[in-house]
Write a protein that holds these residues in place. Structure first.
Motif, PDB file in Angstrom:
ATOM      1  N   ARG A 147       6.565  21.581  59.478  1.00 32.52           N
ATOM      2  CA  ARG A 147       5.718  20.516  58.924  1.00 32.52           C
ATOM      3  C   ARG A 147       6.568  19.369  58.391  1.00 32.52           C
ATOM      4  N   GLU A 148       7.662  19.696  57.693  1.00 32.47           N
ATOM      5  CA  GLU A 148       8.510  18.659  57.114  1.00 32.47           C
ATOM      6  C   GLU A 148       9.255  17.884  58.208  1.00 32.47           C
ATOM      7  N   HIS A 149       9.721  18.588  59.222  1.00 32.26           N
ATOM      8  CA  HIS A 149      10.378  17.952  60.370  1.00 32.26           C
ATOM      9  C   HIS A 149       9.416  16.979  61.052  1.00 32.26           C
ATOM     10  N   ASP A 150       8.205  17.440  61.304  1.00 30.02           N
ATOM     11  CA  ASP A 150       7.204  16.594  61.973  1.00 30.02           C
ATOM     12  C   ASP A 150       6.842  15.378  61.125  1.00 30.02           C
ATOM     13  N   ALA A 151       6.807  15.553  59.806  1.00 24.42           N
ATOM     14  CA  ALA A 151       6.486  14.429  58.923  1.00 24.42           C
ATOM     15  C   ALA A 151       7.534  13.332  59.055  1.00 24.42           C
ATOM     16  N   VAL A 152       8.806  13.709  59.100  1.00 21.84           N
ATOM     17  CA  VAL A 152       9.870  12.703  59.218  1.00 21.84           C
ATOM     18  C   VAL A 152       9.844  12.041  60.594  1.00 21.84           C
ATOM     19  N   ARG A 153       9.570  12.791  61.630  1.00 22.37           N
ATOM     20  CA  ARG A 153       9.498  12.202  62.972  1.00 22.37           C
ATOM     21  C   ARG A 153       8.265  11.298  63.128  1.00 22.37           C
ATOM     22  N   GLY A 154       7.176  11.645  62.457  1.00 27.76           N
ATOM     23  CA  GLY A 154       5.934  10.900  62.670  1.00 27.76           C
ATOM     24  C   GLY A 154       5.524   9.965  61.560  1.00 27.76           C
ATOM     25  N   GLN A 155       5.819  10.329  60.304  1.00 28.66           N
ATOM     26  CA  GLN A 155       5.423   9.504  59.155  1.00 28.66           C
ATOM     27  C   GLN A 155       6.636   9.277  58.243  1.00 28.66           C
ATOM     28  N   ALA A 156       6.827  10.178  57.279  1.00 25.99           N
ATOM     29  CA  ALA A 156       7.976  10.026  56.379  1.00 25.99           C
ATOM     30  C   ALA A 156       8.181  11.301  55.577  1.00 25.99           C
ATOM     31  N   GLY A 157       9.446  11.530  55.200  1.00 26.61           N
ATOM     32  CA  GLY A 157       9.804  12.638  54.326  1.00 26.61           C
ATOM     33  C   GLY A 157      10.750  12.127  53.248  1.00 26.61           C
ATOM     34  N   LEU A 158      10.707  12.786  52.080  1.00 27.81           N
ATOM     35  CA  LEU A 158      11.561  12.398  50.961  1.00 27.81           C
ATOM     36  C   LEU A 158      12.471  13.566  50.614  1.00 27.81           C
ATOM     37  N   PHE A 159      13.786  13.333  50.702  1.00 32.94           N
ATOM     38  CA  PHE A 159      14.789  14.371  50.467  1.00 32.94           C
ATOM     39  C   PHE A 159      15.488  14.140  49.135  1.00 32.94           C
ATOM     40  N   ASP A 160      15.720  15.222  48.403  1.00 33.80           N
ATOM     41  CA  ASP A 160      16.601  15.187  47.242  1.00 33.80           C
ATOM     42  C   ASP A 160      17.987  15.595  47.719  1.00 33.80           C
ATOM     43  N   VAL A 161      18.903  14.643  47.793  1.00 34.44           N
ATOM     44  CA  VAL A 161      20.277  14.947  48.209  1.00 34.44           C
ATOM     45  C   VAL A 161      21.255  14.558  47.091  1.00 34.44           C
ATOM     46  N   SER A 162      20.814  14.825  45.869  1.00 32.68           N
ATOM     47  CA  SER A 162      21.602  14.458  44.693  1.00 32.68           C
ATOM     48  C   SER A 162      22.846  15.319  44.520  1.00 32.68           C
ATOM     49  N   HIS A 163      22.980  16.368  45.344  1.00 34.64           N
ATOM     50  CA  HIS A 163      24.193  17.185  45.295  1.00 34.64           C
ATOM     51  C   HIS A 163      25.377  16.490  45.972  1.00 34.64           C
ATOM     52  N   MET A 164      25.126  15.454  46.756  1.00 38.80           N
ATOM     53  CA  MET A 164      26.213  14.718  47.415  1.00 38.80           C
ATOM     54  C   MET A 164      27.147  14.098  46.370  1.00 38.80           C
ATOM     55  N   GLY A 165      28.380  13.803  46.792  1.00 36.65           N
ATOM     56  CA  GLY A 165      29.365  13.255  45.866  1.00 36.65           C
ATOM     57  C   GLY A 165      29.514  11.757  45.995  1.00 36.65           C
ATOM     58  N   GLU A 166      29.732  11.085  44.874  1.00 33.61           N
ATOM     59  CA  GLU A 166      29.929   9.633  44.847  1.00 33.61           C
ATOM     60  C   GLU A 166      31.201   9.302  44.074  1.00 33.61           C
ATOM     61  N   PHE A 167      32.110   8.575  44.721  1.00 29.76           N
ATOM     62  CA  PHE A 167      33.340   8.111  44.077  1.00 29.76           C
ATOM     63  C   PHE A 167      33.344   6.582  44.068  1.00 29.76           C
ATOM     64  N   ILE A 168      33.886   6.001  43.025  1.00 31.74           N
ATOM     65  CA  ILE A 168      34.111   4.560  42.970  1.00 31.74           C
ATOM     66  C   ILE A 168      35.612   4.303  43.117  1.00 31.74           C
ATOM     67  N   VAL A 169      35.969   3.421  44.050  1.00 29.24           N
ATOM     68  CA  VAL A 169      37.365   3.033  44.274  1.00 29.24           C
ATOM     69  C   VAL A 169      37.493   1.566  43.869  1.00 29.24           C
ATOM     70  N   THR A 170      38.391   1.297  42.914  1.00 35.02           N
ATOM     71  CA  THR A 170      38.531  -0.055  42.371  1.00 35.02           C
ATOM     72  C   THR A 170      39.998  -0.496  42.377  1.00 35.02           C
ATOM     73  N   GLY A 171      40.209  -1.789  42.619  1.00 31.59           N
ATOM     74  CA  GLY A 171      41.558  -2.347  42.539  1.00 31.59           C
ATOM     75  C   GLY A 171      41.829  -3.353  43.636  1.00 31.59           C
ATOM     76  N   GLN A 172      42.807  -4.211  43.407  1.00 28.79           N
ATOM     77  CA  GLN A 172      43.166  -5.202  44.422  1.00 28.79           C
ATOM     78  C   GLN A 172      43.690  -4.549  45.698  1.00 28.79           C
ATOM     79  N   ASN A 173      44.215  -3.338  45.562  1.00 29.53           N
ATOM     80  CA  ASN A 173      44.725  -2.601  46.720  1.00 29.53           C
ATOM     81  C   ASN A 173      43.698  -1.622  47.297  1.00 29.53           C
TER      82      ASN A 173
END
Length: 375
Positions: A38-64
């Motif tokens: 059902r969830e697969h079909d919803a994304v292919r035909g309408q829409a699905g909302l995923f919680d992927v908050s386990h993914m990692g986010e890094f910020i890289v800062t500097g002139q280099n």
């Protein structure tokens, strides 16, 4: 046993009585809310909302920062303009993959990296080992939540909860300080399903409010929450790689069919370039292909593949395609057996069953709903 980690949205899962959570790399995450089909079909035909908050986010800062990322990743970071995202890979000196990731250029001296959850600590350590000049690396994974709104109706749903011109946002571009459901967020038009869609990065504390408001706004379009099970079948049909299956320290980007994201000629080179250059010059000895079962059976990850009595590789991912209703797999095979229509044998529970090499990806959005996005 250590306690499983949970995303900021975990308390809301209880709103779906049929939700089933699993241990996914130390996280307690929903494999399904209503059922994978059902969830697969919803994304292919309408829409699905995923919680992927386990993914990692890094910020890289500097002139280099740009020079650092050029050295660390396979794609050409210098091609990015502010507000643009890029798919790329981190490689070891032998050409194996540390991780695949997204880079977002926030401004001239600052970038956001989005890495796989299972690799957060490893990636942070790898990048930290190679810092250059004034570059500062910050792990923002704990403070950042990530929602993925995917499917043909995604744009019209998101337009109801923001005044931002998200309909004009091109694939792999983003709005840095967008307002969504009254909360600040970075909104990008990317995805991991083979459909149009958006990734919404926001403060962890704002995630429950935005999740509820998006589901309310999309109810008329058939929007439902979707879990890891549908995320996997959707990305599989579109031949989007999963680290640990199609990519690993022992599988190069070239073997995985990701050569378009490996810029061997870019200025300054990158870690792993020499090994990948050699692999390209000498010719691949194996590569990732699609297979379809001719005998009755479903190929699963790590099932061995044979030609006669010789093992020629193994399945990396396989299932019965929810869209196509065919038993399909991705397999890393000896190059001599990768031509289309080549017959091979997959060992399933001690029996060798016939399969054939077929064209992949198995599903492309261009078939039915217009132009497709890059992986």
């Amino acid at each position: 046993m250590s306690e499983l980690r949970r995303t900021p949205l975990f308390p809301l899962y209880a709103g779906c009585p049929a939700v089933r959570c699993i241990d996914f790399g130390g996280w307690e995450l929903p494999v399904q809310f209503y059922g994978i089909q059902r969830e697969h079909d919803a994304v292919r035909g309408q829409a699905g909302l995923f919680d992927v908050s386990h993914m990692g986010e890094f910020i890289v800062t500097g002139q280099n920062a740009e020079a650092f990322l050029q050295r660390m990743t396979t794609n050409d970071v210098s091609r990015l303009s502010t507000g643009q995202a890029q798919y790329t890979l981190l490689c070891y000196p032998n050409g194996g993959v540390v991780d695949d990731l997204l880079i977002y250029k926030l401004n001239q001296d600052q970038y956001l990296l989005v890495v796989n959850a299972s690799n957060i600590e490893k990636d942070f350590a790898w990048l930290s080992e190679h810092l250059l000049g004034d570059v500062v690396l910050e792990n923002r994974s704990e403070q950042t939540a990530l929602l993925a709104l995917q499917g043909p109706a995604a744009a019209q749903i998101l337009a109801r909860v923001t005044a931002e011109p998200i309909g004009k946002l091109a694939p792999f571009y983003f709005l840095h300080q967008a307002e969504v459901c009254g909360r600040k967020a970075l909104v990008s038009r990317t995805g991991y399903t083979g459909e149009d869609g958006f990734e919404i990065y926001l403060d962890s504390g704002d995630a429950p409010h935005v999740w509820r408001e998006l589901l309310r706004a999309g109810e008329i379009d058939g929007l439902i929450p979707a879990g890891l099970g549908a995320r996997d079948t959707l990305r599989f049909e579109a031949k989007l790689p999963l680290y640990g299956q199609e990519l690993s320290k022992d599988i190069s980007p070239l073997e995985a069919g990701l050569g378009m994201f490996v810029k061997l000629a870019k200025e300054g080179g990158f870690i792993g370039r020499e090994a990948l250059e050699r692999q390209k010059q000498e010719g691949l000895t194996r590569k990732l292909v699609g297979i379809e079962m001719l005998d009755r059976g479903i190929p699963r990850s790590h099932y061995p593949v044979f030609a006669g009595d010789r093992q020629i590789g193994e399945v990396t991912t396989g299932t019965q395609s929810p869209t196509l209703k065919r038993n399909l797999g991705l397999a890393l095979l000896d190059i001599a057996y990768t031509e289309l229509d080549t017959e091979v044998w997959v060992e399933i529970r001690g029996k060798r069953l016939k399969a054939a090499v077929i064209k992949a990806p198995f599903y492309k959005r261009t078939q039915t709903t217009g132009e497709g996005a890059k992986p």
